[in-house]
Write a protein that holds these residues in place. Structure first.
Motif, PDB file in Angstrom:
ATOM      1  N   SER A 102      12.091  -7.773   1.783  1.00  0.00           N
ATOM      2  CA  SER A 102      12.169  -9.872   2.023  1.00  0.00           C
ATOM      3  C   SER A 102      13.718  -9.690   0.722  1.00  0.00           C
ATOM      4  O   SER A 102      14.448  -9.612   1.784  1.00  0.00           O
ATOM      5  CB  SER A 102      11.228 -10.311   0.426  1.00  0.00           C
ATOM      6  N   TYR A 103      14.073 -10.943   0.532  1.00  0.00           N
ATOM      7  CA  TYR A 103      15.274 -10.925  -0.494  1.00  0.00           C
ATOM      8  C   TYR A 103      15.523  -9.623  -0.415  1.00  0.00           C
ATOM      9  O   TYR A 103      17.091  -9.354  -0.122  1.00  0.00           O
ATOM     10  CB  TYR A 103      15.004 -11.355  -1.542  1.00  0.00           C
ATOM     11  N   LYS A 121      20.147   6.852   4.041  1.00  0.00           N
ATOM     12  CA  LYS A 121      19.551   6.213   4.764  1.00  0.00           C
ATOM     13  C   LYS A 121      18.976   5.090   4.387  1.00  0.00           C
ATOM     14  O   LYS A 121      18.794   4.332   2.837  1.00  0.00           O
ATOM     15  CB  LYS A 121      18.310   6.935   5.527  1.00  0.00           C
ATOM     16  N   THR A 122      18.691   3.658   5.016  1.00  0.00           N
ATOM     17  CA  THR A 122      18.402   2.653   4.314  1.00  0.00           C
ATOM     18  C   THR A 122      16.755   1.614   5.424  1.00  0.00           C
ATOM     19  O   THR A 122      16.362   2.311   6.862  1.00  0.00           O
ATOM     20  CB  THR A 122      19.268   0.757   5.070  1.00  0.00           C
ATOM     21  N   VAL A 123      15.611   1.487   4.269  1.00  0.00           N
ATOM     22  CA  VAL A 123      14.616   0.893   4.744  1.00  0.00           C
ATOM     23  C   VAL A 123      15.007  -0.400   4.940  1.00  0.00           C
ATOM     24  O   VAL A 123      14.485  -1.323   3.505  1.00  0.00           O
ATOM     25  CB  VAL A 123      13.770   1.659   3.977  1.00  0.00           C
ATOM     26  N   ILE A 124      13.961  -1.468   5.221  1.00  0.00           N
ATOM     27  CA  ILE A 124      14.320  -2.575   5.114  1.00  0.00           C
ATOM     28  C   ILE A 124      13.243  -3.198   5.476  1.00  0.00           C
ATOM     29  O   ILE A 124      12.144  -2.597   6.525  1.00  0.00           O
ATOM     30  CB  ILE A 124      15.391  -3.286   5.755  1.00  0.00           C
ATOM     31  N   ILE A 125      12.583  -3.779   4.643  1.00  0.00           N
ATOM     32  CA  ILE A 125      11.012  -4.576   5.340  1.00  0.00           C
ATOM     33  C   ILE A 125      10.403  -5.757   5.241  1.00  0.00           C
ATOM     34  O   ILE A 125      10.984  -6.770   3.985  1.00  0.00           O
ATOM     35  CB  ILE A 125       9.719  -3.458   4.400  1.00  0.00           C
ATOM     36  N   GLY A 126       9.167  -6.100   5.928  1.00  0.00           N
ATOM     37  CA  GLY A 126       9.792  -7.596   5.766  1.00  0.00           C
ATOM     38  C   GLY A 126      10.428  -8.883   5.334  1.00  0.00           C
ATOM     39  O   GLY A 126      11.019  -9.178   4.586  1.00  0.00           O
ATOM     40  N   SER A 226       8.082  -4.248   9.776  1.00  0.00           N
ATOM     41  CA  SER A 226       7.520  -5.638  10.079  1.00  0.00           C
ATOM     42  C   SER A 226       6.383  -5.508  10.154  1.00  0.00           C
ATOM     43  O   SER A 226       5.140  -5.254  10.852  1.00  0.00           O
ATOM     44  CB  SER A 226       8.735  -6.208  11.382  1.00  0.00           C
ATOM     45  N   GLY A 227       5.146  -6.788   9.545  1.00  0.00           N
ATOM     46  CA  GLY A 227       4.298  -6.780  10.317  1.00  0.00           C
ATOM     47  C   GLY A 227       4.572  -8.193  11.189  1.00  0.00           C
ATOM     48  O   GLY A 227       5.372  -8.522  11.204  1.00  0.00           O
ATOM     49  N   ASP A 228       3.641  -8.129  12.133  1.00  0.00           N
ATOM     50  CA  ASP A 228       2.487  -8.912  13.659  1.00  0.00           C
ATOM     51  C   ASP A 228       3.085 -10.239  12.948  1.00  0.00           C
ATOM     52  O   ASP A 228       3.462 -10.630  14.139  1.00  0.00           O
ATOM     53  CB  ASP A 228       2.028  -8.373  14.341  1.00  0.00           C
ATOM     54  N   ASN A 229       2.939 -10.600  11.800  1.00  0.00           N
ATOM     55  CA  ASN A 229       2.669 -12.082  11.122  1.00  0.00           C
ATOM     56  C   ASN A 229       3.003 -12.837  10.325  1.00  0.00           C
ATOM     57  O   ASN A 229       2.617 -12.757   8.996  1.00  0.00           O
ATOM     58  CB  ASN A 229       1.206 -12.368  11.616  1.00  0.00           C
ATOM     59  N   ALA A 259       3.831  -8.103   4.185  1.00  0.00           N
ATOM     60  CA  ALA A 259       4.237  -7.087   2.816  1.00  0.00           C
ATOM     61  C   ALA A 259       2.888  -5.928   4.123  1.00  0.00           C
ATOM     62  O   ALA A 259       1.808  -5.458   3.444  1.00  0.00           O
ATOM     63  CB  ALA A 259       2.922  -7.063   1.903  1.00  0.00           C
ATOM     64  N   PRO A 260       3.423  -5.515   4.422  1.00  0.00           N
ATOM     65  CA  PRO A 260       3.286  -4.308   5.696  1.00  0.00           C
ATOM     66  C   PRO A 260       2.974  -2.932   4.790  1.00  0.00           C
ATOM     67  O   PRO A 260       1.425  -2.326   4.520  1.00  0.00           O
ATOM     68  CB  PRO A 260       3.564  -4.129   6.843  1.00  0.00           C
ATOM     69  N   HIS A 261       3.722  -3.153   3.963  1.00  0.00           N
ATOM     70  CA  HIS A 261       3.684  -1.451   3.170  1.00  0.00           C
ATOM     71  C   HIS A 261       1.653  -1.793   1.410  1.00  0.00           C
ATOM     72  O   HIS A 261       1.669  -0.327   1.185  1.00  0.00           O
ATOM     73  CB  HIS A 261       4.836  -1.578   2.434  1.00  0.00           C
ATOM     74  N   PHE A 262       2.236  -2.880   1.463  1.00  0.00           N
ATOM     75  CA  PHE A 262       1.108  -2.959   0.977  1.00  0.00           C
ATOM     76  C   PHE A 262      -0.676  -2.952   1.372  1.00  0.00           C
ATOM     77  O   PHE A 262      -1.482  -2.715   0.403  1.00  0.00           O
ATOM     78  CB  PHE A 262       0.938  -4.083   0.299  1.00  0.00           C
ATOM     79  N   GLN A 263      -0.516  -3.872   3.085  1.00  0.00           N
ATOM     80  CA  GLN A 263      -1.718  -3.215   3.490  1.00  0.00           C
ATOM     81  C   GLN A 263      -2.250  -1.862   3.838  1.00  0.00           C
ATOM     82  O   GLN A 263      -3.213  -1.422   3.730  1.00  0.00           O
ATOM     83  CB  GLN A 263      -1.268  -4.149   4.268  1.00  0.00           C
TER      84      GLN A 263
END
Length: 278
Positions: A102-103, A121-126, A226-229, A259-263
């Motif tokens: 996120s932020y 390396k870089t991981v970007i979530i949401g 990314s989550g699809d919604n 939060a796809p990583h929490f789901q």
């Protein structure tokens, strides 16, 4: 592991005369995690962190003025990114992987492009790429995210997919895990702090440093989850980057929100592990 996300001690790094809170545990290459809007050390899902820590030295920390940390959150996101490097210097870490949610995804991009020799390396979530994105935050985000205190229902709407039974069940399980080590008093709740988070909004959209073009030339591998919604950072904003960013991988999680990583803690960790090992 001797420590896990629920037992690891909170430590403090002296950065620019501020005591900055961090937690460090696990084995492997250093992985610095950059948190979401209003996120604290306690708001990471401990299962996600424990799975990461099986193959990484996980370092979570709080920005200046957030949670357990002293000072004020910088108005310029470049300064937040500089604090990431200062923390790495304090911990005597020359090169590291970075994961921003996120932020924190914005912070990760600034950290990566301003300090390419330091990032492996870089991981970007949401999150979305720096620069102008066509799809804005949905109104549901602002209706929920800016409340002084968020309810369980807010958590479901902000981070999951309420219309999906699978996602709703995952949200409940994630909330139960987080509740095991959670101090509500540390969560930012004032409009003044919220304004500091959003102070860099225009600079990010204007992209005066031309980071969006830098995606075409960077050698740093980048994984986007990314989550699809996602009601804040729409998946579709990554589409213009596809085919123009040679090191970018995009993975979409179904029936998922911000939060796809929490789901999907196990599945997302498998992707991250493979990405780091490749």
């Amino acid at each position: 592991m001797k420590e896990n996300a629920l037992t690891v001690h909170t430590q403090f790094a002296n950065i620019d005369n501020n005591q900055i809170a961090y937690r460090k545990f696990g084995i492997g290459q250093p992985l610095i995690l950059l948190n979401r809007f209003r996120g604290t050390l306690d708001t990471w899902d401990p299962l996600f962190l424990d799975l990461l820590a099986k193959h990484n030295t996980v370092i979570t920390f709080e920005y200046c003025g957030i949670g357990y940390s002293e000072g004020e959150l910088p108005l310029a996101i470049k300064d937040v990114a500089n604090d990431v490097i200062k923390l790495a210097d304090y911990l005597d870490i020359e090169q590291f992987n970075v994961l921003g949610w996120s932020y924190g995804g914005w912070v990760a991009q600034y950290t990566m492009f301003l300090n390419p020799s330091r990032i492996l390396k870089t991981v970007i979530i949401g999150n979305n790429p720096i620069g102008k994105n066509e799809l804005p935050f949905k109104k549901e985000f602002f209706e929920r995210a800016l409340k002084p205190v968020n309810t369980d229902d807010d958590f479901l709407v902000l981070f999951f997919e309420p219309s999906s039974k699978k996602s709703s069940t995952a949200a409940e399980k994630s909330m139960q895990r987080i509740a095991k080590r959670f101090d509500l008093s540390k969560v930012p709740s004032s409009q003044e702090v919220f304004n500091r988070y959003f102070a860099s909004k225009n600079a990010i959209a204007e992209d005066s440093d031309n980071f969006r073009t830098a995606y075409q030339n960077t050698n740093i591998p980048i994984l986007v989850l990314s989550g699809d919604n996602d009601i804040s950072f729409s998946l579709e904003n990554w589409y213009p980057m596809l085919g123009k960013a040679p090191t970018l991988r995009l993975i979409v999680m179904p029936e998922a929100g911000h939060a796809p990583h929490f789901q999907y803690p196990n599945e997302t960790n498998s992707y991250i592990k493979a990405f780091f090992e490749d």
